[in-house]
Scaffold this motif. Structure first.
Motif, PDB file in Angstrom:
ATOM      1  N   GLY A  39       0.816  -1.204   0.000  1.00 59.36           N
ATOM      2  CA  GLY A  39       0.000   0.000   0.000  1.00 59.36           C
ATOM      3  C   GLY A  39       0.851   1.257   0.000  1.00 59.36           C
ATOM      4  O   GLY A  39       2.086   1.196   0.050  1.00 59.36           O
ATOM      5  N   GLN A  40       0.188   2.408  -0.059  1.00 59.95           N
ATOM      6  CA  GLN A  40       0.889   3.684  -0.117  1.00 59.95           C
ATOM      7  C   GLN A  40       0.262   4.686   0.843  1.00 59.95           C
ATOM      8  O   GLN A  40      -0.939   4.660   1.098  1.00 59.95           O
ATOM      9  N   SER A  41       1.109   5.552   1.372  1.00 57.95           N
ATOM     10  CA  SER A  41       0.619   6.689   2.151  1.00 57.95           C
ATOM     11  C   SER A  41       0.728   7.953   1.303  1.00 57.95           C
ATOM     12  O   SER A  41       1.667   8.091   0.509  1.00 57.95           O
ATOM     13  N   HIS A  42      -0.224   8.853   1.460  1.00 58.89           N
ATOM     14  CA  HIS A  42      -0.275  10.072   0.659  1.00 58.89           C
ATOM     15  C   HIS A  42       0.007  11.277   1.550  1.00 58.89           C
ATOM     16  O   HIS A  42      -0.563  11.400   2.646  1.00 58.89           O
ATOM     17  N   TRP A  43       0.876  12.177   1.069  1.00 60.41           N
ATOM     18  CA  TRP A  43       1.345  13.299   1.870  1.00 60.41           C
ATOM     19  C   TRP A  43       1.124  14.617   1.142  1.00 60.41           C
ATOM     20  O   TRP A  43       1.291  14.697  -0.070  1.00 60.41           O
ATOM     21  N   GLN A  44       0.772  15.639   1.910  1.00 59.42           N
ATOM     22  CA  GLN A  44       0.553  16.977   1.358  1.00 59.42           C
ATOM     23  C   GLN A  44       1.241  18.008   2.258  1.00 59.42           C
ATOM     24  O   GLN A  44       1.077  17.985   3.490  1.00 59.42           O
ATOM     25  N   CYS A  45       2.023  18.885   1.625  1.00 63.85           N
ATOM     26  CA  CYS A  45       2.685  19.959   2.369  1.00 63.85           C
ATOM     27  C   CYS A  45       1.660  21.021   2.750  1.00 63.85           C
ATOM     28  O   CYS A  45       0.784  21.371   1.952  1.00 63.85           O
ATOM     29  N   GLU A  46       1.771  21.557   3.976  1.00 63.40           N
ATOM     30  CA  GLU A  46       0.832  22.591   4.432  1.00 63.40           C
ATOM     31  C   GLU A  46       1.248  23.999   3.986  1.00 63.40           C
ATOM     32  O   GLU A  46       0.503  24.955   4.176  1.00 63.40           O
ATOM     33  N   HIS A  47       2.445  24.110   3.363  1.00 59.94           N
ATOM     34  CA  HIS A  47       2.966  25.432   3.013  1.00 59.94           C
ATOM     35  C   HIS A  47       3.081  25.650   1.513  1.00 59.94           C
ATOM     36  O   HIS A  47       2.906  26.761   1.011  1.00 59.94           O
ATOM     37  N   CYS A  48       3.394  24.570   0.770  1.00 57.32           N
ATOM     38  CA  CYS A  48       3.545  24.688  -0.683  1.00 57.32           C
ATOM     39  C   CYS A  48       2.728  23.597  -1.374  1.00 57.32           C
ATOM     40  O   CYS A  48       2.202  22.697  -0.708  1.00 57.32           O
ATOM     41  N   PRO A  49       2.614  23.600  -2.693  1.00 59.11           N
ATOM     42  CA  PRO A  49       1.756  22.615  -3.385  1.00 59.11           C
ATOM     43  C   PRO A  49       2.323  21.195  -3.432  1.00 59.11           C
ATOM     44  O   PRO A  49       1.663  20.296  -3.956  1.00 59.11           O
ATOM     45  N   HIS A  50       3.516  20.989  -2.911  1.00 56.49           N
ATOM     46  CA  HIS A  50       4.160  19.679  -3.052  1.00 56.49           C
ATOM     47  C   HIS A  50       3.345  18.575  -2.370  1.00 56.49           C
ATOM     48  O   HIS A  50       2.875  18.728  -1.240  1.00 56.49           O
ATOM     49  N   HIS A  51       3.173  17.471  -3.078  1.00 54.92           N
ATOM     50  CA  HIS A  51       2.551  16.279  -2.495  1.00 54.92           C
ATOM     51  C   HIS A  51       3.377  15.061  -2.888  1.00 54.92           C
ATOM     52  O   HIS A  51       4.163  15.092  -3.841  1.00 54.92           O
ATOM     53  N   ASP A  52       3.200  13.986  -2.135  1.00 53.71           N
ATOM     54  CA  ASP A  52       4.078  12.831  -2.320  1.00 53.71           C
ATOM     55  C   ASP A  52       3.336  11.548  -1.973  1.00 53.71           C
ATOM     56  O   ASP A  52       2.288  11.575  -1.315  1.00 53.71           O
ATOM     57  N   GLN A  53       3.894  10.428  -2.443  1.00 54.53           N
ATOM     58  CA  GLN A  53       3.370   9.110  -2.111  1.00 54.53           C
ATOM     59  C   GLN A  53       4.541   8.234  -1.683  1.00 54.53           C
ATOM     60  O   GLN A  53       5.590   8.228  -2.312  1.00 54.53           O
ATOM     61  N   LEU A  54       4.344   7.485  -0.605  1.00 57.72           N
ATOM     62  CA  LEU A  54       5.381   6.589  -0.102  1.00 57.72           C
ATOM     63  C   LEU A  54       4.796   5.194   0.079  1.00 57.72           C
ATOM     64  O   LEU A  54       3.673   5.043   0.564  1.00 57.72           O
ATOM     65  N   THR A  55       5.568   4.179  -0.308  1.00 61.58           N
ATOM     66  CA  THR A  55       5.121   2.807  -0.069  1.00 61.58           C
ATOM     67  C   THR A  55       5.234   2.501   1.421  1.00 61.58           C
ATOM     68  O   THR A  55       6.138   2.982   2.105  1.00 61.58           O
ATOM     69  N   LEU A  56       4.310   1.716   1.917  1.00 65.01           N
ATOM     70  CA  LEU A  56       4.237   1.419   3.346  1.00 65.01           C
ATOM     71  C   LEU A  56       5.186   0.295   3.745  1.00 65.01           C
ATOM     72  O   LEU A  56       5.449  -0.627   2.965  1.00 65.01           O
ATOM     73  N   SER A  57       5.681   0.376   4.962  1.00 64.77           N
ATOM     74  CA  SER A  57       6.479  -0.706   5.530  1.00 64.77           C
ATOM     75  C   SER A  57       5.557  -1.801   6.051  1.00 64.77           C
ATOM     76  O   SER A  57       4.379  -1.560   6.333  1.00 64.77           O
ATOM     77  N   ARG A 328       6.166  14.773   8.341  1.00 65.77           N
ATOM     78  CA  ARG A 328       7.541  14.650   7.865  1.00 65.77           C
ATOM     79  C   ARG A 328       7.890  15.956   7.159  1.00 65.77           C
ATOM     80  O   ARG A 328       7.002  16.667   6.690  1.00 65.77           O
ATOM     81  N   PRO A 329       9.186  16.315   7.107  1.00 66.29           N
ATOM     82  CA  PRO A 329       9.556  17.588   6.476  1.00 66.29           C
ATOM     83  C   PRO A 329       9.382  17.540   4.963  1.00 66.29           C
ATOM     84  O   PRO A 329       9.683  16.536   4.310  1.00 66.29           O
ATOM     85  N   CYS A 330       8.899  18.614   4.401  1.00 70.08           N
ATOM     86  CA  CYS A 330       8.731  18.734   2.948  1.00 70.08           C
ATOM     87  C   CYS A 330      10.102  18.882   2.296  1.00 70.08           C
ATOM     88  O   CYS A 330      10.919  19.712   2.733  1.00 70.08           O
ATOM     89  N   PRO A 331      10.415  18.109   1.258  1.00 65.92           N
ATOM     90  CA  PRO A 331      11.719  18.228   0.585  1.00 65.92           C
ATOM     91  C   PRO A 331      11.902  19.550  -0.156  1.00 65.92           C
ATOM     92  O   PRO A 331      13.022  19.929  -0.480  1.00 65.92           O
ATOM     93  N   CYS A 332      10.798  20.270  -0.399  1.00 62.89           N
ATOM     94  CA  CYS A 332      10.896  21.548  -1.124  1.00 62.89           C
ATOM     95  C   CYS A 332      11.126  22.735  -0.190  1.00 62.89           C
ATOM     96  O   CYS A 332      12.034  23.543  -0.396  1.00 62.89           O
ATOM     97  N   GLN A 334      10.762  22.423   3.507  1.00 61.44           N
ATOM     98  CA  GLN A 334      11.096  21.991   4.866  1.00 61.44           C
ATOM     99  C   GLN A 334       9.986  22.233   5.893  1.00 61.44           C
ATOM    100  O   GLN A 334      10.186  22.009   7.083  1.00 61.44           O
ATOM    101  N   HIS A 335       8.823  22.696   5.439  1.00 64.30           N
ATOM    102  CA  HIS A 335       7.684  22.800   6.343  1.00 64.30           C
ATOM    103  C   HIS A 335       7.066  21.405   6.528  1.00 64.30           C
ATOM    104  O   HIS A 335       7.314  20.483   5.736  1.00 64.30           O
ATOM    105  N   PRO A 336       6.238  21.233   7.558  1.00 62.68           N
ATOM    106  CA  PRO A 336       5.661  19.904   7.801  1.00 62.68           C
ATOM    107  C   PRO A 336       4.734  19.432   6.675  1.00 62.68           C
ATOM    108  O   PRO A 336       3.952  20.216   6.137  1.00 62.68           O
ATOM    109  N   MET A 337       4.862  18.161   6.330  1.00 64.36           N
ATOM    110  CA  MET A 337       3.904  17.498   5.450  1.00 64.36           C
ATOM    111  C   MET A 337       3.051  16.574   6.311  1.00 64.36           C
ATOM    112  O   MET A 337       3.548  15.921   7.230  1.00 64.36           O
ATOM    113  N   HIS A 338       1.761  16.516   5.997  1.00 63.34           N
ATOM    114  CA  HIS A 338       0.840  15.689   6.767  1.00 63.34           C
ATOM    115  C   HIS A 338       0.336  14.533   5.901  1.00 63.34           C
ATOM    116  O   HIS A 338       0.128  14.677   4.697  1.00 63.34           O
ATOM    117  N   CYS A 339       0.138  13.389   6.557  1.00 62.50           N
ATOM    118  CA  CYS A 339      -0.422  12.233   5.859  1.00 62.50           C
ATOM    119  C   CYS A 339      -1.925  12.447   5.677  1.00 62.50           C
ATOM    120  O   CYS A 339      -2.658  12.662   6.647  1.00 62.50           O
TER     121      CYS A 339
END
Length: 346
Positions: A39-57, A328-332, A334-339
């Protein structure tokens, strides 16, 4: 990807029929770990438009790719319990002749080991009538060569707390209990407990002398770090696997006698079976606290810390966590990203 898990992907089909239920369950969890199947977790930055997907452990306690946060979390919690006193490491070992029982009835045998070792230490402390011990027991199942070698490491605080008098008594810095006396009682009680268990047949040849080691380990932190090393991330770190060529796997280990680094080489399937034999039965608690270190004795431990003038520690990480939400920190920026959610394949 972990080298060990990569080997499982290559040889899992041949290996599965050779494994027991618990080892097979662990293998399949590791094969799904950090894949789309998990499965995957979905992440969205609270400061910029960056979003991400990570595979689950997979979250399995024996997976070399998982549980690092569990190890560090356990170590942090145990550090908060440390007292300014000498600590002792008591190691209870099963003789070679009884290790075959761990292959067929591991859960029953390991439960007995915990029960006997803890009652033995409590009884030895009672004879001295100086109060209650506090200790942490950790089950290890392997030798340095990763052969089956069940033993309990018990880290004991060098002091007793007398509940009625609310007094702390320091232990002699060089002596806790007589190791030969411990070994004699350890042997007798273990054999008696195994005899009374219907599913644990005793072998005919049982050595007359068993081994219990009891030694001063200083102020406790190095011993805790040692105990935490293999708790949640398997029994062999990936960086100790040095070769996987020509159907053979070579790994390094430190010889306990010569204190030199040696190399062991095995056929791949034999190597995978060697490591997976240490998968613990489902539901077995590997780490247990006793006495004034147990979970429901927090007030007693705090009284002891006050007596010994231990400053109260504040878990800043817990205070800064908002409703335990994952960030987790946003790679763009560095503000917090939320799942924002989790998706799984059907």
């Amino acid at each position: 990807m972990s080298t060990f898990i990569d080997l499982l992907h290559q040889h899992g089909a041949k290996l599965a029929p050779l494994l027991g239920a618990d080892a097979k369950r662990a293998m399949y969890a590791m094969l799904r770990c950090k894949t789309e199947q998990q499965g995957q977790s979905h992440w969205q930055c609270e400061h910029c438009p960056h979003h991400d997907q990570l595979t689950l452990s997979c979250g399995h306690r024996h997976c070399p790719q998982c549980q690092h946060h569990c190890t560090t979390g356990w170590l942090t919690r145990q550090q908060h319990k440390l007292l300014p006193t000498t600590y002792f490491m008591v190691t209870f070992t099963l003789p070679y002749e009884l290790r075959a029982l761990a292959r067929v009835q591991s859960k029953a045998l390991y439960q007995i080991m915990f029960k006997v070792a803890s009652s033995l230490l409590k009884d030895f402390a009672k004879r001295q009538n100086k109060g209650e011990l506090g200790f942490t027991a950790v089950l290890h199942t392997h030798s340095r060569q990763r052969n089956l070698h069940p033993h309990l490491h018990v880290l004991v605080a060098g002091g007793r707390y007398h509940v009625a008098k609310q007094q702390w008594h320091h232990t002699n810095k060089q002596y806790l209990f007589n190791a030969f006396a411990l070994a004699k009682v350890w042997r007798g009680r273990m054999l008696d407990a195994i005899n009374h268990h219907k599913a644990l047949p005793l072998p005919k040849a049982i050595p007359a002398k068993w081994v219990v080691d009891c030694r001063n380990v200083g102020f406790g932190l190095p011993a805790l770090q040692y105990l935490s090393r293999y708790l949640y991330r398997g029994v062999l770190p990936d960086n100790d696997i040095i070769s996987t060529h020509n159907g053979q796997v070579s790994f390094r280990y430190q010889d306990s006698q010569s204190h030199t680094t040696k190399i062991r080489t095995l056929p791949t399937l034999q190597f995978l079976k060697l490591i997976l034999q240490h998968v613990l039965p489902k539901g077995l608690q590997r780490v247990r606290d006793y006495g004034f270190l147990r979970g429901n004795a927090k007030q007693v431990l705090r009284r002891i810390q006050l007596l010994l003038r231990v400053p109260q520690r504040v878990n800043l990480t817990a205070l800064q966590t908002d409703n335990n939400s994952a960030t987790r920190p946003c790679p763009c920026c560095q503000h917090p990203m939320h799942c924002t959610g989790i998706s799984r394949t059907s």
